[in-house]
Design a protein around this motif. Sequence first.
Motif, PDB file in Angstrom:
ATOM      1  N   GLU A 169      -4.092   7.744  -5.925  1.00  0.00           N
ATOM      2  CA  GLU A 169      -2.868   8.542  -5.854  1.00  0.00           C
ATOM      3  C   GLU A 169      -3.020   9.780  -4.982  1.00  0.00           C
ATOM      4  OE1 GLU A 169      -1.925   9.219  -9.993  1.00  0.00           O
ATOM      5  OE2 GLU A 169      -0.405   7.624  -9.945  1.00  0.00           O
ATOM      6  N   ASN A 170      -4.119   9.891  -4.255  1.00  0.00           N
ATOM      7  CA  ASN A 170      -4.322  11.098  -3.447  1.00  0.00           C
ATOM      8  C   ASN A 170      -3.956  10.860  -1.983  1.00  0.00           C
ATOM      9  OD1 ASN A 170      -6.470   9.786  -2.179  1.00  0.00           O
ATOM     10  ND2 ASN A 170      -8.026  10.728  -3.456  1.00  0.00           N
ATOM     11  N   GLU A 171      -4.076  11.918  -1.187  1.00  0.00           N
ATOM     12  CA  GLU A 171      -3.686  11.838   0.221  1.00  0.00           C
ATOM     13  C   GLU A 171      -4.586  10.884   1.005  1.00  0.00           C
ATOM     14  OE1 GLU A 171      -3.573  15.737   1.826  1.00  0.00           O
ATOM     15  OE2 GLU A 171      -1.907  16.408   0.565  1.00  0.00           O
ATOM     16  N   GLY A 172      -5.842  10.775   0.577  1.00  0.00           N
ATOM     17  CA  GLY A 172      -6.751   9.856   1.252  1.00  0.00           C
ATOM     18  C   GLY A 172      -6.280   8.415   1.148  1.00  0.00           C
ATOM     19  N   ALA A 173      -5.788   8.045  -0.032  1.00  0.00           N
ATOM     20  CA  ALA A 173      -5.262   6.691  -0.211  1.00  0.00           C
ATOM     21  C   ALA A 173      -4.058   6.471   0.692  1.00  0.00           C
ATOM     22  CB  ALA A 173      -4.891   6.474  -1.677  1.00  0.00           C
ATOM     23  N   ASP A 174      -3.161   7.443   0.734  1.00  0.00           N
ATOM     24  CA  ASP A 174      -1.986   7.321   1.606  1.00  0.00           C
ATOM     25  C   ASP A 174      -2.392   7.165   3.065  1.00  0.00           C
ATOM     26  OD1 ASP A 174      -0.200   7.504  -0.484  1.00  0.00           O
ATOM     27  OD2 ASP A 174       0.126   9.656  -0.266  1.00  0.00           O
ATOM     28  N   TYR A 175      -3.436   7.868   3.469  1.00  0.00           N
ATOM     29  CA  TYR A 175      -3.896   7.798   4.854  1.00  0.00           C
ATOM     30  C   TYR A 175      -4.355   6.380   5.202  1.00  0.00           C
ATOM     31  CZ  TYR A 175      -7.069   8.047   8.827  1.00  0.00           C
ATOM     32  OH  TYR A 175      -7.708   7.801  10.014  1.00  0.00           O
ATOM     33  N   CYS A 198      -5.364  -9.051  -2.427  1.00  0.00           N
ATOM     34  CA  CYS A 198      -6.467  -8.537  -3.239  1.00  0.00           C
ATOM     35  C   CYS A 198      -5.854  -8.043  -4.540  1.00  0.00           C
ATOM     36  CB  CYS A 198      -7.207  -7.409  -2.531  1.00  0.00           C
ATOM     37  SG  CYS A 198      -8.477  -6.608  -3.554  1.00  0.00           S
ATOM     38  N   THR A 199      -6.474  -8.380  -5.650  1.00  0.00           N
ATOM     39  CA  THR A 199      -5.882  -8.060  -6.944  1.00  0.00           C
ATOM     40  C   THR A 199      -5.946  -6.575  -7.283  1.00  0.00           C
ATOM     41  OG1 THR A 199      -7.969  -8.729  -7.986  1.00  0.00           O
ATOM     42  CG2 THR A 199      -6.184 -10.350  -7.922  1.00  0.00           C
ATOM     43  N   HIS A 200      -6.679  -5.794  -6.494  1.00  0.00           N
ATOM     44  CA  HIS A 200      -6.673  -4.335  -6.669  1.00  0.00           C
ATOM     45  C   HIS A 200      -5.394  -3.697  -6.131  1.00  0.00           C
ATOM     46  CE1 HIS A 200     -10.988  -4.994  -7.142  1.00  0.00           C
ATOM     47  NE2 HIS A 200     -11.116  -3.756  -7.566  1.00  0.00           N
ATOM     48  N   TYR A 201      -4.800  -4.329  -5.144  1.00  0.00           N
ATOM     49  CA  TYR A 201      -3.776  -3.666  -4.344  1.00  0.00           C
ATOM     50  C   TYR A 201      -2.471  -3.342  -5.089  1.00  0.00           C
ATOM     51  CZ  TYR A 201      -6.776  -4.816  -0.326  1.00  0.00           C
ATOM     52  OH  TYR A 201      -7.825  -4.933   0.549  1.00  0.00           O
ATOM     53  N   PRO A 202      -2.101  -4.073  -6.149  1.00  0.00           N
ATOM     54  CA  PRO A 202      -0.889  -3.657  -6.871  1.00  0.00           C
ATOM     55  C   PRO A 202      -0.958  -2.230  -7.415  1.00  0.00           C
ATOM     56  CG  PRO A 202      -1.451  -5.893  -7.461  1.00  0.00           C
ATOM     57  CD  PRO A 202      -2.589  -5.374  -6.629  1.00  0.00           C
ATOM     58  N   ILE A 203      -2.163  -1.732  -7.644  1.00  0.00           N
ATOM     59  CA  ILE A 203      -2.307  -0.347  -8.111  1.00  0.00           C
ATOM     60  C   ILE A 203      -1.850   0.631  -7.028  1.00  0.00           C
ATOM     61  CG2 ILE A 203      -3.932   1.346  -9.045  1.00  0.00           C
ATOM     62  CD1 ILE A 203      -3.470  -1.063 -10.850  1.00  0.00           C
ATOM     63  N   LEU A 204      -1.899   0.196  -5.762  1.00  0.00           N
ATOM     64  CA  LEU A 204      -1.491   1.028  -4.632  1.00  0.00           C
ATOM     65  C   LEU A 204      -0.042   0.775  -4.224  1.00  0.00           C
ATOM     66  CD1 LEU A 204      -4.727   0.513  -2.541  1.00  0.00           C
ATOM     67  CD2 LEU A 204      -3.905   2.757  -3.270  1.00  0.00           C
ATOM     68  N   LEU A 205       0.700   0.054  -5.044  1.00  0.00           N
ATOM     69  CA  LEU A 205       2.019  -0.407  -4.638  1.00  0.00           C
ATOM     70  C   LEU A 205       2.966   0.726  -4.263  1.00  0.00           C
ATOM     71  CD1 LEU A 205       3.519  -3.030  -4.182  1.00  0.00           C
ATOM     72  CD2 LEU A 205       4.328  -2.926  -6.546  1.00  0.00           C
ATOM     73  N   ASN A 206       2.928   1.813  -4.995  1.00  0.00           N
ATOM     74  CA  ASN A 206       3.818   2.939  -4.665  1.00  0.00           C
ATOM     75  C   ASN A 206       3.536   3.476  -3.269  1.00  0.00           C
ATOM     76  OD1 ASN A 206       5.191   2.870  -7.096  1.00  0.00           O
ATOM     77  ND2 ASN A 206       3.819   4.319  -8.093  1.00  0.00           N
ATOM     78  N   SER A 207       2.261   3.626  -2.953  1.00  0.00           N
ATOM     79  CA  SER A 207       1.883   4.105  -1.631  1.00  0.00           C
ATOM     80  C   SER A 207       2.240   3.084  -0.553  1.00  0.00           C
ATOM     81  CB  SER A 207       0.380   4.409  -1.583  1.00  0.00           C
ATOM     82  OG  SER A 207       0.001   4.898  -0.320  1.00  0.00           O
ATOM     83  N   ILE A 208       2.029   1.816  -0.845  1.00  0.00           N
ATOM     84  CA  ILE A 208       2.340   0.753   0.108  1.00  0.00           C
ATOM     85  C   ILE A 208       3.828   0.742   0.450  1.00  0.00           C
ATOM     86  CG2 ILE A 208       2.459  -1.763   0.389  1.00  0.00           C
ATOM     87  CD1 ILE A 208      -0.134  -1.870  -1.345  1.00  0.00           C
ATOM     88  N   LYS A 209       4.659   0.823  -0.569  1.00  0.00           N
ATOM     89  CA  LYS A 209       6.110   0.767  -0.343  1.00  0.00           C
ATOM     90  C   LYS A 209       6.603   1.983   0.437  1.00  0.00           C
ATOM     91  CE  LYS A 209       7.496  -2.315  -4.064  1.00  0.00           C
ATOM     92  NZ  LYS A 209       8.311  -2.504  -5.291  1.00  0.00           N
ATOM     93  N   LYS A 210       5.932   3.121   0.282  1.00  0.00           N
ATOM     94  CA  LYS A 210       6.316   4.308   1.051  1.00  0.00           C
ATOM     95  C   LYS A 210       6.108   4.111   2.539  1.00  0.00           C
ATOM     96  CE  LYS A 210       3.832   7.424  -1.067  1.00  0.00           C
ATOM     97  NZ  LYS A 210       3.226   8.732  -1.423  1.00  0.00           N
ATOM     98  N   ASN A 217       9.439  -7.572   2.416  1.00  0.00           N
ATOM     99  CA  ASN A 217       9.126  -7.941   1.030  1.00  0.00           C
ATOM    100  C   ASN A 217       7.622  -7.844   0.788  1.00  0.00           C
ATOM    101  OD1 ASN A 217      11.861  -8.968   0.299  1.00  0.00           O
ATOM    102  ND2 ASN A 217      11.400 -10.463   1.911  1.00  0.00           N
ATOM    103  N   VAL A 218       7.247  -7.439  -0.401  1.00  0.00           N
ATOM    104  CA  VAL A 218       5.836  -7.363  -0.785  1.00  0.00           C
ATOM    105  C   VAL A 218       5.590  -8.323  -1.944  1.00  0.00           C
ATOM    106  CG1 VAL A 218       3.970  -5.895  -1.624  1.00  0.00           C
ATOM    107  CG2 VAL A 218       5.686  -4.955  -0.051  1.00  0.00           C
ATOM    108  N   ILE A 219       4.633  -9.216  -1.768  1.00  0.00           N
ATOM    109  CA  ILE A 219       4.291 -10.176  -2.815  1.00  0.00           C
ATOM    110  C   ILE A 219       3.037  -9.697  -3.538  1.00  0.00           C
ATOM    111  CG2 ILE A 219       3.574 -12.534  -3.331  1.00  0.00           C
ATOM    112  CD1 ILE A 219       5.175 -13.489  -0.964  1.00  0.00           C
TER     113      ILE A 219
END
Length: 280
Positions: A169-175, A198-210, A217-219
């Motif tokens: 959830e930090n700026e590094g992840a967004d980068y 990758c099954t980890h990536y749904p945790i980053l979904l908010n950042s991904i959608k931004k 579409n994101v699966i």
Amino acid sequence: MTLTNKLAPGSIGVFDSGYGGLTILSEIQSLMPEYDYIYLGDNLRAPYGSRSFETVYEFTKQAVEALFGMGCNLVVLACNTASAKALRTIQQNDLPMLNPDKRVLGVIRPTVEVVGNISKNGHIGILGTIGTIQSKSYDIEIAKFYPDFKVSGQACPMWAPLVENNEYENEGADYFVRKNIGQLLTKDADIDTIILGCTHYPILLNSIKKQLPENINVISQGYYVANSLKDYLHRHTDMDSVCKKNGITRYYSTESPEKFEEAASIFMGKKVSAERLIIQ
């Protein structure tokens, strides 16, 4: 604790190299809460993403054998890297010798099967680990179902470590999310559907959608893998009949149970109790 103390005959095994498979397990539990499950995370040897095909195969085979030894008749490889690098060999070469009545399933095919219902133009993007992208497993599977589709892949080597270290959830992840999505869309500006490979990536979904235009579409795999598993058991009544239905889930990690329990709360949204399992 010896393996005999860990027996849970009839449980469905769910394996991942670390924590990411918990996003798959969570969806499976939500859809089929009545079944018994064993989750095994090989956290001690994670990540798998940059390891060789041979190493991923050996590690995955060891985990499958461990879950079989604990009483699982059906094992889901809730790990894209393991599904890409080990599943086919285990299914074709090892199962006949280990136990021809047991089954091992992956997460790539159930994901690919729904792509045609979601994409409007056939331009597909894959975000995954180095191993998953290099294997071209998604490219191969999509070509079987949709030979006219164009597939572009982008490795995201920092995404899983960011999640596992609770830095998502930090700026590094967004980068890094912005950087890798930009690299993917540069390869094909017409992409309208992206698979989180990758099954980890749904945790980053908010950042991904931004970082994505609204028309893309994101699966996220969990929902589709869970429904595919339910359909599989409906079609294979012989397997369903040997799956216990007490609503019990057990969690194991090859590393510290305490560390696993802490991280699992991120992926599951609830506290779990874990034990350590040494696999060889």
